[in-house]
Enzyme design. Structure first.
Site, mmCIF file in Angstrom:
data_model
loop_
_atom_site.group_PDB
_atom_site.id
_atom_site.type_symbol
_atom_site.label_atom_id
_atom_site.label_comp_id
_atom_site.label_asym_id
_atom_site.label_seq_id
_atom_site.Cartn_x
_atom_site.Cartn_y
_atom_site.Cartn_z
ATOM 1 N N ARG A 1 -8.190 -0.113 -4.160
ATOM 2 C CA ARG A 1 -7.518 -0.872 -3.086
ATOM 3 C C ARG A 1 -6.587 -1.939 -3.682
ATOM 4 O O ARG A 1 -6.522 -3.069 -3.195
ATOM 5 C CB ARG A 1 -8.543 -1.557 -2.167
ATOM 6 C CG ARG A 1 -9.575 -0.655 -1.558
ATOM 7 C CD ARG A 1 -9.024 0.239 -0.451
ATOM 8 N NE ARG A 1 -10.121 0.937 0.200
ATOM 9 C CZ ARG A 1 -10.573 2.127 -0.196
ATOM 10 N NH1 ARG A 1 -10.008 2.756 -1.215
ATOM 11 N NH2 ARG A 1 -11.577 2.687 0.447
ATOM 12 N N GLU B 1 -10.014 -7.483 1.933
ATOM 13 C CA GLU B 1 -9.074 -6.382 1.704
ATOM 14 C C GLU B 1 -7.824 -6.579 2.566
ATOM 15 O O GLU B 1 -6.706 -6.256 2.159
ATOM 16 C CB GLU B 1 -9.767 -5.060 2.065
ATOM 17 C CG GLU B 1 -8.889 -3.849 1.915
ATOM 18 C CD GLU B 1 -9.610 -2.558 2.254
ATOM 19 O OE1 GLU B 1 -10.682 -2.285 1.672
ATOM 20 O OE2 GLU B 1 -9.092 -1.823 3.113
ATOM 21 N N SER C 1 -11.699 -1.821 7.320
ATOM 22 C CA SER C 1 -12.610 -2.601 6.474
ATOM 23 C C SER C 1 -11.983 -3.956 6.177
ATOM 24 O O SER C 1 -10.868 -4.007 5.655
ATOM 25 C CB SER C 1 -12.869 -1.884 5.152
ATOM 26 O OG SER C 1 -13.375 -0.600 5.403
#
Ligand code: FAD
Ligand code: NAP
Length: 334
Positions: A160, A330, A234
């Site tokens: 990520r 994130e 998320s």
């Protein structure tokens, strides 16, 4: 380019946060790109708004990337190369690729957002990341006022993560990405519940279309639909810790799940940590933690960006206190 002033970004972010932008415009054709330098600065590039949290009014100009187009740039017996404009919808691209029987992105079905945002956090799901198929990223450098094409090896892709979240953060307007897809797909069904879902679907012969459908079925059953409940997927990354730290923690927290993450490291699902701290299904005003997936923070309607931010901070603090693990957000906070 038509520039609007003081517009609400509520319909432009999947969290559904109502926050104004001082200026707003859309890039719909390549000729618009060089005009970015003439806009009120700073420029904030927006795709589908599915990975941002609007925590404060946005100064400068929000520029929505609406560049469209898919072109085949090369082909051989085994592979096909597609150059895809940044404003294309990622899931529509996946459906196009799957319909042609090409492999590589089927596990990434139903991820919201645009193609141009895919390299920013190296989107990933079910054991596949966009870096596995991406060969080049083309962008306009907003400071240097230059068009650049970066090969995948220079994009510093990680979990990520990429150069676009670090050194090039806020400095680029991605115009297109090139993907290398395979004509002889290698299936990856070992992750999560894919095999179980394929069985439930009664699939006899594995195809990219069957895998994409299985992924879509699982995702639809687990994840909140942003059209119904605001969210950005998320909110936190899964933390990676040393094997030694994990071995210590598991003596105090029996059943703590983990997955290998390179030599001497393991990945611990953040959702499990958050759930253990009692947050799953928690609601404070209109901000909350989803009741089926603790990694997803939600806006039940009227939450402000500040309220979601505050809730995320409280979650980070409680996971830190209980496990000594620091959760990293994130979602990109604007
Ligand atoms: P935005 O939210 O618009 O932008 C995200 C960041 O990228 C911002 O900082 C923005 O400035 C920058 N950016 C966007 N486009 C450009 C561009 N053209 N040039 C330069 N900068 C740009 N992510 C995963 O990795 N895996 C998943 O499985 C996944 N599932 C999700 C499920 C749900 C329900 C939701 C809501 C989100 C999910 N996400 C997932 C997160 C999100 O879909 C991805 O991060 C996606 O790539 C964001 O695309 P976007 O166009 O909406 O980006
Ligand atoms: P899941 O399948 O229930 O798995 C829970 C967690 O365990 C995931 O975070 C996943 O890590 C990890 N995991 C499961 N099987 C694994 C394996 N074989 N090897 C390594 N790690 C494994 O997860 P889920 O919540 O339903 O999500 C399914 C997939 O979609 C995951 O890959 C997830 O990352 C992705 N997703 C991402 C977002 C987002 O916004 N980023 C939102 C929804 C779903 P990883 O997350 O590292 O894969």
């Amino acid at each position: 380019m038509h520039v609007q002033q003081q517009i609400s970004l509520k319909s432009y972010n999947t969290f559904g946060i109502d926050m104004p932008a001082a200026y707003f415009t859309e890039v719909t054709k390549p000729e618009d790109i060089e005009a970015l330098a003439t806009l009120q600065q700073p420029v904030h590039v927006l795709g589908g708004g599915s990975n941002i949290l609007l925590s404060a009014p946005v100064h400068g100009t929000v520029v929505r990337n609406c560049l469209k187009g898919i072109a085949k740039t090369a082909e051989n017996d085994t592979h096909i190369w597609l150059q895809v404009s940044a404003g294309e919808v990622w899931h529509e691209l996946v459906m196009y690729v799957v319909a042609n029987g090409w492999g590589g992105v089927e596990n990434l079905a139903l991820i919201p957002g645009t193609v141009g945002a895919a390299p920013i956090q190296n989107i990933g799901a079910y054991g596949v990341e966009v870096k596995d198929v991406l060969t080049e990223v083309s962008f306009y450098h907003l400071e240097n006022k230059a068009f650049v094409t970066l090969p995948a090896e220079a994009c510093r892709f990680g979990y990520r993560d990429s150069i676009f979240k670090n050194e090039l953060r806020g400095k680029v307007f991605i115009t297109a990405v090139t993907l290398m897809l395979t004509k002889k797909p290698v299936f990856n069904t070992s992750y999560g519940a894919i095999e179980q879902e394929l069985q439930a679907m009664g699939v006899q012969e594995l195809t990219v279309a069957a895998i994409a459908q299985a992924v879509m079925n699982i995702r639809s059953s687990k994840l909140p639909d942003p059209k119904v409940t605001g969210n950005a997927g998320s909110f936190f990354k899964n933390p990676t810790i040393t094997t030694a730290q994990y071995e210590q923690l598991v003596t105090e927290h029996e059943g703590m799940p983990h997955f290998p993450a390179g030599e001497g490291m393991v990945k611990v699902p953040a959702a499990w940590l958050i759930e253990q701290c009692g947050w799953k299904g928690y609601r404070r005003g209109d901000a909350g933690v989803h009741n089926r997936q603790a990694l997803v923070l939600v806006n039940y309607g009227g939450a402000s960006g500040g309220e979601v931010w505050q809730l995320s901070g409280d979650i980070v603090a409680s996971v830190q206190e209980r496990f000594g693990i620091t959760l990293e957000r994130e979602v990109q906070v604007w």
